[in-house]
Design an enzyme around this catalytic site. Structure first.
Site, PDB file in Angstrom:
ATOM      1  N   ASP A  38       2.049   5.594  -6.712  1.00 30.07           N
ATOM      2  CA  ASP A  38       3.315   5.493  -5.989  1.00 30.07           C
ATOM      3  C   ASP A  38       4.529   5.391  -6.911  1.00 30.07           C
ATOM      4  OD1 ASP A  38       2.169   5.526  -3.395  1.00 30.07           O
ATOM      5  OD2 ASP A  38       1.512   3.466  -3.689  1.00 30.07           O
TER       6      ASP A  38
ATOM      7  N   ARG B  60      -4.222  11.385   3.061  1.00 26.08           N
ATOM      8  CA  ARG B  60      -5.309  10.398   3.134  1.00 26.08           C
ATOM      9  C   ARG B  60      -6.321  10.761   4.218  1.00 26.08           C
ATOM     10  NH1 ARG B  60      -5.988   5.445   0.419  1.00 26.08           N
ATOM     11  NH2 ARG B  60      -5.227   6.723  -1.272  1.00 26.08           N
TER      12      ARG B  60
ATOM     13  N   HIS C 123       0.871  -1.196   0.000  1.00 26.33           N
ATOM     14  CA  HIS C 123       0.000   0.000   0.000  1.00 26.33           C
ATOM     15  C   HIS C 123       0.901   1.238   0.000  1.00 26.33           C
ATOM     16  CE1 HIS C 123      -3.562   2.291   0.450  1.00 26.33           C
ATOM     17  NE2 HIS C 123      -3.805   2.144   1.742  1.00 26.33           N
TER      18      HIS C 123
ATOM     19  N   HIS D 264      -2.622  -2.688  -9.610  1.00 28.90           N
ATOM     20  CA  HIS D 264      -3.653  -2.102  -8.743  1.00 28.90           C
ATOM     21  C   HIS D 264      -4.768  -3.110  -8.542  1.00 28.90           C
ATOM     22  CE1 HIS D 264      -6.428   0.833  -7.032  1.00 28.90           C
ATOM     23  NE2 HIS D 264      -5.345   1.546  -6.795  1.00 28.90           N
TER      24      HIS D 264
ATOM     25  N   ARG E 276     -19.346  -5.985  10.482  1.00 26.91           N
ATOM     26  CA  ARG E 276     -19.101  -7.319  11.045  1.00 26.91           C
ATOM     27  C   ARG E 276     -19.473  -8.365  10.002  1.00 26.91           C
ATOM     28  NH1 ARG E 276     -18.070 -12.112  12.388  1.00 26.91           N
ATOM     29  NH2 ARG E 276     -17.970 -12.673  14.587  1.00 26.91           N
TER      30      ARG E 276
HETATM   31  N1  CMX Z   1       4.756  -6.897 -10.070  1.00 30.11           N
HETATM   32  C1  CMX Z   1       4.783  -8.246 -10.149  1.00 30.11           C
HETATM   33  N2  CMX Z   1       3.710  -9.035  -9.934  1.00 30.11           N
HETATM   34  C2  CMX Z   1       2.547  -8.394  -9.664  1.00 30.11           C
HETATM   35  C3  CMX Z   1       2.430  -7.003  -9.615  1.00 30.11           C
HETATM   36  C4  CMX Z   1       3.605  -6.236  -9.814  1.00 30.11           C
HETATM   37  N3  CMX Z   1       3.603  -4.902  -9.722  1.00 30.11           N
HETATM   38  N4  CMX Z   1       1.146  -6.673  -9.329  1.00 30.11           N
HETATM   39  C5  CMX Z   1       0.479  -7.829  -9.200  1.00 30.11           C
HETATM   40  N5  CMX Z   1       1.333  -8.881  -9.393  1.00 30.11           N
HETATM   41  C6  CMX Z   1       1.014 -10.302  -9.241  1.00 30.11           C
HETATM   42  C7  CMX Z   1       0.507 -10.538  -7.824  1.00 30.11           C
HETATM   43  O1  CMX Z   1       1.586 -10.668  -6.902  1.00 30.11           O
HETATM   44  C8  CMX Z   1      -0.303 -11.787  -7.994  1.00 30.11           C
HETATM   45  O2  CMX Z   1       0.601 -12.886  -8.033  1.00 30.11           O
HETATM   46  P1  CMX Z   1       0.204 -14.317  -7.380  1.00 30.11           P
HETATM   47  O3  CMX Z   1      -0.971 -14.787  -8.171  1.00 30.11           O
HETATM   48  O4  CMX Z   1       1.448 -15.116  -7.563  1.00 30.11           O
HETATM   49  O5  CMX Z   1      -0.138 -14.053  -5.934  1.00 30.11           O
HETATM   50  C9  CMX Z   1      -0.899 -11.619  -9.392  1.00 30.11           C
HETATM   51  O6  CMX Z   1      -0.054 -10.662 -10.076  1.00 30.11           O
HETATM   52  C10 CMX Z   1      -2.322 -11.106  -9.402  1.00 30.11           C
HETATM   53  O7  CMX Z   1      -2.391  -9.905  -8.642  1.00 30.11           O
HETATM   54  P2  CMX Z   1      -3.479  -8.784  -9.008  1.00 30.11           P
HETATM   55  O8  CMX Z   1      -4.835  -9.383  -8.823  1.00 30.11           O
HETATM   56  O9  CMX Z   1      -3.167  -8.148 -10.314  1.00 30.11           O
HETATM   57  O10 CMX Z   1      -3.197  -7.657  -7.922  1.00 30.11           O
HETATM   58  P3  CMX Z   1      -3.736  -7.581  -6.416  1.00 30.11           P
HETATM   59  O11 CMX Z   1      -5.084  -6.966  -6.433  1.00 30.11           O
HETATM   60  O12 CMX Z   1      -3.599  -8.882  -5.708  1.00 30.11           O
HETATM   61  O13 CMX Z   1      -2.682  -6.582  -5.753  1.00 30.11           O
HETATM   62  C11 CMX Z   1      -1.285  -4.684  -5.651  1.00 30.11           C
HETATM   63  C12 CMX Z   1      -2.668  -5.215  -6.072  1.00 30.11           C
HETATM   64  C13 CMX Z   1      -1.279  -3.174  -5.805  1.00 30.11           C
HETATM   65  C14 CMX Z   1      -1.046  -5.036  -4.180  1.00 30.11           C
HETATM   66  C15 CMX Z   1      -0.211  -5.334  -6.564  1.00 30.11           C
HETATM   67  O14 CMX Z   1      -0.392  -4.929  -7.899  1.00 30.11           O
HETATM   68  C16 CMX Z   1       1.202  -5.006  -6.111  1.00 30.11           C
HETATM   69  O15 CMX Z   1       1.735  -5.705  -5.244  1.00 30.11           O
HETATM   70  N6  CMX Z   1       1.845  -3.920  -6.674  1.00 30.11           N
HETATM   71  C17 CMX Z   1       3.138  -3.487  -6.239  1.00 30.11           C
HETATM   72  C18 CMX Z   1       3.023  -2.745  -4.916  1.00 30.11           C
HETATM   73  C19 CMX Z   1       2.390  -1.383  -5.112  1.00 30.11           C
HETATM   74  O16 CMX Z   1       2.749  -0.616  -6.002  1.00 30.11           O
HETATM   75  N7  CMX Z   1       1.465  -1.031  -4.209  1.00 30.11           N
HETATM   76  C20 CMX Z   1       0.841   0.309  -4.198  1.00 30.11           C
HETATM   77  C21 CMX Z   1      -0.609   0.296  -4.692  1.00 30.11           C
HETATM   78  C22 CMX Z   1      -1.230   1.656  -4.573  1.00 30.11           C
HETATM   79  C23 CMX Z   1      -1.428   2.029  -3.128  1.00 30.11           C
HETATM   80  O17 CMX Z   1      -2.223   1.364  -2.432  1.00 30.11           O
HETATM   81  O18 CMX Z   1      -0.759   2.958  -2.641  1.00 30.11           O
END
Ligand code: CMX
Length: 403
Positions: free
Chosen positions: A338, A364, A236, A283, A384
């Site tokens: 980010d 935020r 996040h 995302h 809940r």
């Molecule tokens: N790099 C590599 N792999 C990624 C990825 C990235 N940037 N984003 C998603 N994936 C992977 C996930 O790890 C997941 O892998 P597994 O199936 O092996 O567990 C797969 O792709 C599916 O994930 P998703 O459904 O596309 O994404 P989520 O909703 O689960 O997660 C997020 C969303 C943001 C946590 C994820 O894209 C991520 O970890 N991004 C990098 C961290 C980041 O930039 N966070 C900031 C987000 C904005 C904020 O809240 O501030």
């Protein structure tokens, strides 16, 4: 919601709240038993992605249209419509708060008279942390309003004290010397930063945490503190710091040179072996480039087009989505807010990366507290949800428990 000319935010809100209470009462009477969509086992195991289970009024993300809408207004519309300091391009965050909490674009007078006076009365030159700022009056909506305004007004001072404690050996500022003010363009960046980080509908970790904790009638100070712990996670808010760490390493690895995308690609791919996720990309809801990324990119093109780190960010924008698409896992291969912010902050001299989540939190607060005021005003109940065991779920869907 109808516009009003009163400059007193409390009066504007009291009027809106009673109208909204009866609108929702009628809606529930008519549609309370209507079913909305369905939930799959994958959604239950998958962190409740896509499940509609929260009412959060301040903003809505539209994954396909690529819009964050604060009461219907996109970021570019907010940049255009909200009041500004004369001669400056970025709107005042105070105006955004008015929009978030009332659903109305404020006049310049409403922002300067009501909010600035309100904050001015409350700014508190003290070193106490958020959790200690709280007072015991959490049950009534007018106290949630008062406490939220109080917290928003004090947060810049709390954030400044955190900075002084961490990076200036706990010193304090006894007299304000305006000759030491930040560069005017940095002030513009901070306005933009405060606006784009303020609200991202209700399901993200920080907003949902404040909503959940607030639903136990915890006061705004406690709800906000809880949310900050979620914001500090690397998936996040901490991602903006993580981005800068690996961008710096990538830049160093390339000998400090910013080459074209063809030259960056092999080094980036080698890095991918070590990165579990590429920070700043992906995302949970959006499916295209985050508009918060786009407006920071526009800012960088305008104010720091030749900065090597910005060039690197921009080159990576051309590479990373293709790599993630080929990898085939991430549902959204595009950058989020980010991916850009750290490089901009660093350019203007704010190099202390550990502090970035504190800044994110100050912003935020605007969205979360605007919603908390409404959640309490509308008497939202304790949150809940029902949890289930794997065996219980298997029975429910008629699965074979032995696998
Ligand atoms: N790099 C590599 N792999 C990624 C990825 C990235 N940037 N984003 C998603 N994936 C992977 C996930 O790890 C997941 O892998 P597994 O199936 O092996 O567990 C797969 O792709 C599916 O994930 P998703 O459904 O596309 O994404 P989520 O909703 O689960 O997660 C997020 C969303 C943001 C946590 C994820 O894209 C991520 O970890 N991004 C990098 C961290 C980041 O930039 N966070 C900031 C987000 C904005 C904020 O809240 O501030």
């Amino acid at each position: 919601m109808n516009a009003t000319t009163s400059t007193n935010l409390r009066d504007v809100l009291s009027n809106l709240i009673s109208k909204e209470q009866s609108r929702i009462k009628n809606f529930k009477t008519q549609y309370g038993k209507t079913n909305i969509g369905s939930i799959s086992v994958d959604m239950i195991y998958g962190g409740m992605r896509g499940m509609k289970g929260l009412v959060y009024e301040t903003s809505v993300l539209d994954a396909d249209e690529v819009r964050i809408r604060s009461h219907g207004y996109s970021i570019p519309e907010c940049q255009q419509l909200l009041p500004k300091v004369p001669g400056r391009a970025e709107p005042l965050p105070e105006g955004l708060f008015w929009l978030l909490v009332t659903g109305q674009v404020p006049t310049e007078e409403q922002v300067s008279v009501s909010l600035v006076m309100h904050y001015g009365e409350r700014v508190w030159h003290s070193s106490l942390a958020i959790a200690f700022v709280r007072i015991e009056k959490c049950f009534f909506s007018q106290f949630v309003y008062e406490d939220s305004m109080d917290l928003i007004a004090k947060l810049p001072c709390v954030a400044a004290k955190i900075y002084l404690n961490l990076y200036r050996e706990g010193s304090s500022i006894s007299t304000i010397d305006s000759s030491l003010d930040c560069d005017a363009t940095f002030t513009e960046l901070m306005r933009l930063y405060l606006i784009i980080h303020s609200d991202h509908e209700g399901g993200n970790v920080s907003a949902h945490t404040s909503h959940l904790v607030g639903s136990a009638l915890s006061d705004p100070y406690l709800s906000f503190s809880a949310a900050m712990n979620g914001l500090a996670g690397p998936l996040h808010g901490l991602a903006n710091q993580e981005v800068l760490v690996w961008l710096t390493a990538l830049h160093k690895e390339m000998g400090g040179e910013v080459s074209d995308e063809k030259e960056i690609q092999p080094t980036f791919l080698a890095f991918c072996l070590y990165l579990q996720v590429v920070p700043g990309y992906g995302h949970a809801v959006l499916r295209k480039t985050d508009p918060g990324y786009t407006c920071q990119q526009e800012f960088a093109f305008k104010h720091l087009p030749d900065d090597p780190m910005f060039k690197l960010v921009h080159q990576l924008y051309k590479i990373v989505p293709n790599v993630l698409l080929k990898q085939g896992k991430a549902k959204n291969p595009w950058p989020n807010v980010d991916a850009h912010s750290g490089v901009l902050l660093q350019y203007y001299g704010m190099t202390e990366m550990n502090y970035y989540t504190v800044l994110f939190g100050v912003s935020r607060a605007l969205g979360m507290l605007a919603q908390l005021i409404w959640s309490r005003a509308l008497g939202f109940p304790l949150e809940r949800p029902k949890s289930m065991s794997t065996n219980g779920l298997m029975t429910l869907v008629g699965a074979n428990k032995s696998g």
